[in-house]
Design a protein around this motif. Structure first.
Motif, PDB file in Angstrom:
ATOM      1  N   TYR A 146       0.831  -1.207   0.000  1.00 42.07           N
ATOM      2  CA  TYR A 146       0.000   0.000   0.000  1.00 42.07           C
ATOM      3  C   TYR A 146       0.863   1.253   0.000  1.00 42.07           C
ATOM      4  O   TYR A 146       0.544   2.240  -0.669  1.00 42.07           O
ATOM      5  CB  TYR A 146      -0.915  -0.014   1.215  1.00 42.07           C
ATOM      6  N   ALA A 147       1.957   1.219   0.757  1.00 39.10           N
ATOM      7  CA  ALA A 147       2.844   2.379   0.818  1.00 39.10           C
ATOM      8  C   ALA A 147       3.501   2.660  -0.529  1.00 39.10           C
ATOM      9  O   ALA A 147       3.680   3.816  -0.915  1.00 39.10           O
ATOM     10  CB  ALA A 147       3.907   2.160   1.898  1.00 39.10           C
ATOM     11  N   LEU A 148       3.835   1.586  -1.266  1.00 36.02           N
ATOM     12  CA  LEU A 148       4.479   1.743  -2.571  1.00 36.02           C
ATOM     13  C   LEU A 148       3.478   1.850  -3.717  1.00 36.02           C
ATOM     14  O   LEU A 148       3.865   2.147  -4.849  1.00 36.02           O
ATOM     15  CB  LEU A 148       5.419   0.563  -2.829  1.00 36.02           C
ATOM     16  N   GLY A 149       2.188   1.576  -3.423  1.00 31.30           N
ATOM     17  CA  GLY A 149       1.167   1.654  -4.461  1.00 31.30           C
ATOM     18  C   GLY A 149       1.318   0.573  -5.513  1.00 31.30           C
ATOM     19  O   GLY A 149       1.149   0.829  -6.708  1.00 31.30           O
ATOM     20  N   ILE A 150       1.657  -0.649  -5.076  1.00 30.26           N
ATOM     21  CA  ILE A 150       1.856  -1.739  -6.031  1.00 30.26           C
ATOM     22  C   ILE A 150       0.856  -2.871  -5.783  1.00 30.26           C
ATOM     23  O   ILE A 150       0.219  -2.936  -4.733  1.00 30.26           O
ATOM     24  CB  ILE A 150       3.292  -2.309  -5.961  1.00 30.26           C
TER      25      ILE A 150
END
Length: 335
Positions: A146-150
Protein backbone atom coordinates in the motif's frame (compact mmCIF):
# COMPACT_ATOMS: atom_id res chain seq x y z
CA UNK A 1 -0.76 -34.12 10.24
CA UNK A 2 1.82 -32.56 7.95
CA UNK A 3 0.76 -34.32 4.74
CA UNK A 4 -2.90 -33.26 4.97
CA UNK A 5 -1.89 -29.77 6.08
CA UNK A 6 0.49 -29.14 3.19
CA UNK A 7 -2.05 -30.39 0.64
CA UNK A 8 -4.67 -27.97 1.98
CA UNK A 9 -2.13 -25.14 2.27
CA UNK A 10 -1.15 -25.62 -1.39
CA UNK A 11 -4.56 -24.16 -2.33
CA UNK A 12 -4.06 -20.98 -0.26
CA UNK A 13 -2.73 -18.82 -3.14
CA UNK A 14 -5.87 -19.71 -5.08
CA UNK A 15 -8.21 -18.42 -2.39
CA UNK A 16 -6.29 -15.18 -1.88
CA UNK A 17 -3.12 -14.04 -3.61
CA UNK A 18 -1.56 -13.38 -0.20
CA UNK A 19 -1.65 -17.15 0.25
CA UNK A 20 1.71 -17.13 -1.55
CA UNK A 21 3.16 -15.23 1.42
CA UNK A 22 1.65 -17.66 3.94
CA UNK A 23 2.90 -20.60 1.87
CA UNK A 24 6.45 -19.26 2.12
CA UNK A 25 6.15 -19.19 5.93
CA UNK A 26 4.85 -22.78 5.89
CA UNK A 27 7.71 -23.87 3.60
CA UNK A 28 10.28 -22.42 6.01
CA UNK A 29 8.60 -24.30 8.85
CA UNK A 30 8.64 -27.56 6.87
CA UNK A 31 12.25 -27.01 5.80
CA UNK A 32 13.47 -26.40 9.35
CA UNK A 33 11.58 -29.48 10.54
CA UNK A 34 13.33 -31.51 7.81
CA UNK A 35 10.10 -32.41 6.01
CA UNK A 36 11.92 -32.13 2.69
CA UNK A 37 9.79 -34.71 0.90
CA UNK A 38 6.64 -32.65 1.55
CA UNK A 39 7.95 -29.40 0.03
CA UNK A 40 7.10 -30.29 -3.61
CA UNK A 41 3.50 -30.81 -2.49
CA UNK A 42 3.15 -27.04 -2.04
CA UNK A 43 2.54 -27.01 -5.81
CA UNK A 44 -0.27 -29.57 -5.60
CA UNK A 45 -3.09 -26.99 -5.52
CA UNK A 46 -1.57 -25.02 -8.39
CA UNK A 47 -1.25 -28.21 -10.45
CA UNK A 48 -4.86 -29.29 -9.85
CA UNK A 49 -6.32 -25.90 -10.78
CA UNK A 50 -3.91 -25.52 -13.72
CA UNK A 51 -5.16 -28.80 -15.18
CA UNK A 52 -8.82 -27.92 -14.58
CA UNK A 53 -8.44 -24.55 -16.28
CA UNK A 54 -6.23 -25.67 -19.16
CA UNK A 55 -9.24 -26.32 -21.40
CA UNK A 56 -10.16 -22.64 -21.09
CA UNK A 57 -6.79 -20.86 -21.26
CA UNK A 58 -4.69 -23.49 -23.09
CA UNK A 59 -1.79 -22.38 -20.92
CA UNK A 60 -0.34 -24.73 -18.27
CA UNK A 61 0.91 -21.71 -16.31
CA UNK A 62 -2.35 -19.75 -16.37
CA UNK A 63 -2.62 -19.76 -12.55
CA UNK A 64 0.47 -17.53 -12.58
CA UNK A 65 0.03 -15.52 -15.78
CA UNK A 66 -3.63 -14.66 -15.08
CA UNK A 67 -3.16 -13.39 -11.50
CA UNK A 68 -4.89 -9.96 -11.60
CA UNK A 69 -2.51 -8.46 -9.02
CA UNK A 70 0.78 -9.72 -10.46
CA UNK A 71 1.90 -6.39 -11.83
CA UNK A 72 3.36 -3.28 -10.29
CA UNK A 73 1.06 -0.34 -10.77
CA UNK A 74 -0.79 2.21 -8.71
CA UNK A 75 -4.33 1.73 -10.01
CA UNK A 76 -5.71 2.79 -6.60
CA UNK A 77 -2.83 5.01 -5.55
CA UNK A 78 -0.86 4.61 -2.34
CA UNK A 79 -1.11 5.51 1.34
CA UNK A 80 0.82 5.62 4.64
CA UNK A 81 2.86 2.59 5.67
CA UNK A 82 1.10 2.53 9.08
CA UNK A 83 -2.39 2.49 7.55
CA UNK A 84 -3.22 -1.12 8.43
CA UNK A 85 -1.79 -0.96 11.94
CA UNK A 86 -3.66 2.27 12.65
CA UNK A 87 -6.87 0.76 11.31
CA UNK A 88 -6.60 -2.43 13.35
CA UNK A 89 -8.79 -1.22 16.30
CA UNK A 90 -11.68 -0.74 13.86
CA UNK A 91 -11.11 -4.21 12.42
CA UNK A 92 -10.43 -6.24 15.55
CA UNK A 93 -11.73 -4.13 18.41
CA UNK A 94 -9.69 -1.90 20.72
CA UNK A 95 -9.09 -4.47 23.45
CA UNK A 96 -8.37 -7.32 21.04
CA UNK A 97 -5.91 -5.09 19.14
CA UNK A 98 -4.02 -4.28 22.34
CA UNK A 99 -3.87 -8.00 23.13
CA UNK A 100 -2.78 -8.73 19.55
CA UNK A 101 0.14 -6.32 19.89
CA UNK A 102 1.05 -7.70 23.32
CA UNK A 103 1.04 -11.25 21.95
CA UNK A 104 3.20 -10.30 18.95
CA UNK A 105 5.60 -8.28 21.11
CA UNK A 106 6.09 -11.12 23.59
CA UNK A 107 6.64 -13.60 20.74
CA UNK A 108 9.11 -11.37 18.88
CA UNK A 109 11.13 -10.63 22.04
CA UNK A 110 11.25 -14.30 23.04
CA UNK A 111 12.17 -15.26 19.47
CA UNK A 112 15.11 -12.84 19.37
CA UNK A 113 16.33 -14.23 22.67
CA UNK A 114 16.04 -17.74 21.26
CA UNK A 115 17.88 -16.75 18.08
CA UNK A 116 20.79 -15.53 20.17
CA UNK A 117 21.13 -18.94 21.85
CA UNK A 118 22.56 -22.24 20.69
CA UNK A 119 19.06 -23.56 20.02
CA UNK A 120 18.15 -20.73 17.59
CA UNK A 121 16.61 -23.18 15.10
CA UNK A 122 13.78 -23.97 17.54
CA UNK A 123 12.20 -20.62 16.64
CA UNK A 124 11.42 -22.04 13.20
CA UNK A 125 10.47 -25.56 14.29
CA UNK A 126 7.78 -24.33 16.70
CA UNK A 127 4.25 -24.34 15.19
CA UNK A 128 3.85 -20.84 16.61
CA UNK A 129 6.25 -19.69 13.88
CA UNK A 130 3.51 -20.48 11.32
CA UNK A 131 0.85 -18.71 13.38
CA UNK A 132 2.75 -15.54 14.27
CA UNK A 133 4.81 -15.58 11.08
CA UNK A 134 1.69 -15.67 8.92
CA UNK A 135 0.14 -12.65 10.62
CA UNK A 136 3.34 -10.61 10.72
CA UNK A 137 4.26 -11.43 7.10
CA UNK A 138 0.69 -10.73 5.90
CA UNK A 139 0.54 -7.37 7.69
CA UNK A 140 4.03 -6.29 6.64
CA UNK A 141 3.42 -7.25 3.01
CA UNK A 142 0.16 -5.30 2.76
CA UNK A 143 1.73 -2.30 4.49
CA UNK A 144 4.59 -2.27 1.98
CA UNK A 145 2.31 -2.85 -1.03
CA UNK A 146 0.00 0.00 0.00
CA UNK A 147 2.84 2.38 0.82
CA UNK A 148 4.48 1.74 -2.57
CA UNK A 149 1.17 1.65 -4.46
CA UNK A 150 1.86 -1.74 -6.03
CA UNK A 151 -0.13 -4.93 -6.71
CA UNK A 152 -3.42 -2.98 -6.73
CA UNK A 153 -3.44 -2.68 -2.94
CA UNK A 154 -6.32 -0.31 -2.22
CA UNK A 155 -5.88 -0.20 1.56
CA UNK A 156 -9.04 -2.19 2.32
CA UNK A 157 -8.82 -3.59 5.86
CA UNK A 158 -11.35 -6.31 5.05
CA UNK A 159 -8.47 -8.44 3.73
CA UNK A 160 -7.65 -9.25 7.36
CA UNK A 161 -10.65 -11.57 7.54
CA UNK A 162 -8.19 -14.13 6.13
CA UNK A 163 -6.03 -13.66 9.22
CA UNK A 164 -8.78 -13.70 11.87
CA UNK A 165 -8.16 -17.28 13.09
CA UNK A 166 -4.48 -16.63 13.86
CA UNK A 167 -5.27 -13.14 15.20
CA UNK A 168 -7.70 -14.70 17.68
CA UNK A 169 -5.08 -17.27 18.68
CA UNK A 170 -2.48 -14.53 19.27
CA UNK A 171 -4.93 -12.44 21.32
CA UNK A 172 -5.92 -15.43 23.46
CA UNK A 173 -2.28 -16.30 24.03
CA UNK A 174 -1.74 -12.71 25.17
CA UNK A 175 -4.56 -13.20 27.71
CA UNK A 176 -2.80 -16.35 28.93
CA UNK A 177 0.47 -14.41 29.20
CA UNK A 178 -1.20 -11.66 31.24
CA UNK A 179 -2.78 -14.29 33.49
CA UNK A 180 0.53 -16.08 34.12
CA UNK A 181 2.35 -12.75 34.67
CA UNK A 182 -0.29 -11.57 37.15
CA UNK A 183 -0.30 -14.92 38.90
CA UNK A 184 3.47 -14.73 39.29
CA UNK A 185 3.78 -11.10 40.39
CA UNK A 186 0.39 -10.18 41.92
CA UNK A 187 -0.50 -12.22 44.99
CA UNK A 188 -3.97 -10.85 45.68
CA UNK A 189 -6.50 -13.66 45.91
CA UNK A 190 -8.17 -14.43 42.61
CA UNK A 191 -7.19 -11.14 40.95
CA UNK A 192 -5.35 -12.85 38.03
CA UNK A 193 -8.50 -14.84 37.23
CA UNK A 194 -10.66 -11.71 37.45
CA UNK A 195 -8.27 -9.83 35.13
CA UNK A 196 -8.52 -12.65 32.60
CA UNK A 197 -12.32 -12.66 32.77
CA UNK A 198 -12.46 -8.88 32.32
CA UNK A 199 -10.12 -9.07 29.32
CA UNK A 200 -12.22 -11.77 27.64
CA UNK A 201 -15.49 -9.89 28.22
CA UNK A 202 -13.94 -6.63 26.99
CA UNK A 203 -12.72 -8.35 23.80
CA UNK A 204 -16.29 -9.29 22.96
CA UNK A 205 -17.93 -6.04 24.11
CA UNK A 206 -15.61 -3.67 22.25
CA UNK A 207 -16.24 -5.49 18.98
CA UNK A 208 -19.75 -4.02 19.01
CA UNK A 209 -19.01 -0.39 19.89
CA UNK A 210 -16.76 2.30 18.45
CA UNK A 211 -15.87 0.38 15.31
CA UNK A 212 -16.17 1.78 11.82
CA UNK A 213 -17.05 -1.71 10.66
CA UNK A 214 -19.82 -2.59 13.06
CA UNK A 215 -22.93 -3.63 11.16
CA UNK A 216 -25.41 -0.76 10.62
CA UNK A 217 -28.37 -3.12 10.19
CA UNK A 218 -30.81 -0.47 8.96
CA UNK A 219 -28.51 0.41 6.04
CA UNK A 220 -26.77 -2.87 5.26
CA UNK A 221 -29.94 -4.94 4.90
CA UNK A 222 -31.71 -2.63 2.48
CA UNK A 223 -31.03 -1.16 -0.94
CA UNK A 224 -28.59 1.73 -0.99
CA UNK A 225 -29.48 4.90 -2.89
CA UNK A 226 -27.80 3.82 -6.13
CA UNK A 227 -29.63 0.48 -6.08
CA UNK A 228 -32.94 2.24 -5.43
CA UNK A 229 -32.24 4.58 -8.33
CA UNK A 230 -31.58 1.68 -10.68
CA UNK A 231 -34.46 -0.49 -9.45
CA UNK A 232 -37.17 2.18 -9.21
CA UNK A 233 -36.31 4.57 -12.02
CA UNK A 234 -33.78 3.17 -14.48
CA UNK A 235 -35.19 -0.35 -14.88
CA UNK A 236 -38.80 0.73 -15.63
CA UNK A 237 -37.48 3.25 -18.16
CA UNK A 238 -35.21 0.75 -19.92
CA UNK A 239 -37.95 -1.89 -20.09
CA UNK A 240 -40.38 0.60 -21.58
CA UNK A 241 -38.08 2.38 -24.03
CA UNK A 242 -35.22 -0.04 -24.74
CA UNK A 243 -36.38 -3.58 -24.14
CA UNK A 244 -34.17 -6.32 -25.71
CA UNK A 245 -31.29 -3.88 -26.22
CA UNK A 246 -27.64 -4.73 -25.55
CA UNK A 247 -26.23 -2.81 -22.59
CA UNK A 248 -22.65 -1.78 -21.81
CA UNK A 249 -22.03 -0.69 -18.22
CA UNK A 250 -19.63 -0.74 -15.26
CA UNK A 251 -21.99 -1.07 -12.27
CA UNK A 252 -22.98 -4.73 -11.84
CA UNK A 253 -26.15 -3.66 -10.02
CA UNK A 254 -27.50 -2.84 -13.46
CA UNK A 255 -27.17 -6.50 -14.46
CA UNK A 256 -28.80 -7.57 -11.20
CA UNK A 257 -31.90 -5.39 -11.41
CA UNK A 258 -32.40 -5.66 -15.17
CA UNK A 259 -31.73 -9.45 -15.14
CA UNK A 260 -29.23 -8.77 -17.90
CA UNK A 261 -26.89 -11.64 -18.83
CA UNK A 262 -23.35 -10.23 -18.90
CA UNK A 263 -21.95 -13.47 -20.26
CA UNK A 264 -23.72 -13.69 -23.61
CA UNK A 265 -22.10 -16.28 -25.89
CA UNK A 266 -19.93 -17.38 -22.96
CA UNK A 267 -17.89 -14.17 -22.96
CA UNK A 268 -17.91 -11.23 -20.57
CA UNK A 269 -18.51 -8.39 -23.01
CA UNK A 270 -20.70 -5.88 -21.19
CA UNK A 271 -18.03 -3.63 -19.67
CA UNK A 272 -17.42 -0.20 -21.16
CA UNK A 273 -13.75 -0.99 -21.74
CA UNK A 274 -14.81 -3.47 -24.42
CA UNK A 275 -15.85 -0.49 -26.57
CA UNK A 276 -12.51 1.33 -26.47
CA UNK A 277 -11.09 3.25 -28.20
CA UNK A 278 -13.90 4.75 -30.31
CA UNK A 279 -17.03 3.54 -28.44
CA UNK A 280 -18.88 2.62 -31.61
CA UNK A 281 -22.23 1.00 -30.83
CA UNK A 282 -25.09 -0.29 -32.94
CA UNK A 283 -28.68 0.84 -33.29
CA UNK A 284 -29.96 -1.50 -30.57
CA UNK A 285 -27.13 -0.93 -28.10
CA UNK A 286 -26.87 1.39 -25.09
CA UNK A 287 -24.07 2.67 -22.91
CA UNK A 288 -24.88 3.24 -19.22
CA UNK A 289 -22.08 5.29 -17.64
CA UNK A 290 -21.93 5.91 -13.90
CA UNK A 291 -19.81 8.31 -11.88
CA UNK A 292 -18.27 5.67 -9.61
CA UNK A 293 -17.50 2.30 -11.21
CA UNK A 294 -16.98 3.73 -14.71
CA UNK A 295 -14.53 6.28 -13.33
CA UNK A 296 -12.72 4.23 -10.67
CA UNK A 297 -12.67 0.79 -12.27
CA UNK A 298 -12.54 1.63 -15.98
CA UNK A 299 -11.03 5.14 -15.89
CA UNK A 300 -13.70 6.64 -18.13
CA UNK A 301 -14.69 10.14 -17.01
CA UNK A 302 -17.91 11.97 -17.74
CA UNK A 303 -16.15 14.49 -20.00
CA UNK A 304 -14.50 11.68 -21.96
CA UNK A 305 -17.83 9.93 -22.43
CA UNK A 306 -19.45 13.10 -23.76
CA UNK A 307 -16.71 13.90 -26.28
CA UNK A 308 -17.59 11.16 -28.75
CA UNK A 309 -19.48 12.61 -31.71
CA UNK A 310 -21.12 9.27 -32.49
CA UNK A 311 -22.94 9.22 -29.11
CA UNK A 312 -25.70 11.29 -27.61
CA UNK A 313 -27.19 11.36 -24.10
CA UNK A 314 -30.65 9.85 -24.06
CA UNK A 315 -31.40 10.51 -20.40
CA UNK A 316 -29.79 10.63 -16.97
CA UNK A 317 -30.63 9.46 -13.47
CA UNK A 318 -29.32 11.15 -10.34
CA UNK A 319 -29.61 10.78 -6.58
CA UNK A 320 -27.73 11.69 -3.41
CA UNK A 321 -26.04 8.95 -1.35
CA UNK A 322 -26.35 8.62 2.45
CA UNK A 323 -22.95 10.36 2.65
CA UNK A 324 -24.19 13.30 0.59
CA UNK A 325 -22.35 12.34 -2.61
CA UNK A 326 -23.84 12.65 -6.08
CA UNK A 327 -24.89 9.41 -7.78
CA UNK A 328 -25.23 9.79 -11.55
CA UNK A 329 -26.01 7.46 -14.43
CA UNK A 330 -25.96 8.56 -18.08
CA UNK A 331 -27.77 6.53 -20.74
CA UNK A 332 -26.14 7.10 -24.12
CA UNK A 333 -27.13 5.76 -27.53
CA UNK A 334 -25.95 6.00 -31.11
CA UNK A 335 -26.44 9.44 -32.63
Amino acid sequence: KNLQAILIASFLPLSRSEGLIILIVICIYMLMNRKYALLPLTLFGQLVIALLGYSVYHDPLWVFTKIPYAHQNALYGSGPFMHYLQSMPHVFGIVSTVLLYIGCSVYIISSFRQLASATWYKVFTDIRFVIYGSFIAFTLAHSVFYALGIFNDIGLTRVFIAMFPVMVFIAIEAVCYIHSFAKKHIHVGNLPTYLTAVALCAMIYFCYIGSLYRIPYARVFMQDHSQQLIDRQMVPYLKKEYNNYTYYFSDNNIALYTSYDKYKNGEYSSELSALKPDFNIGEKELIIWDNWYSVIEEHITRDEMLQYSNLKVDTSFTAISHKGNLIEYLVLKKK
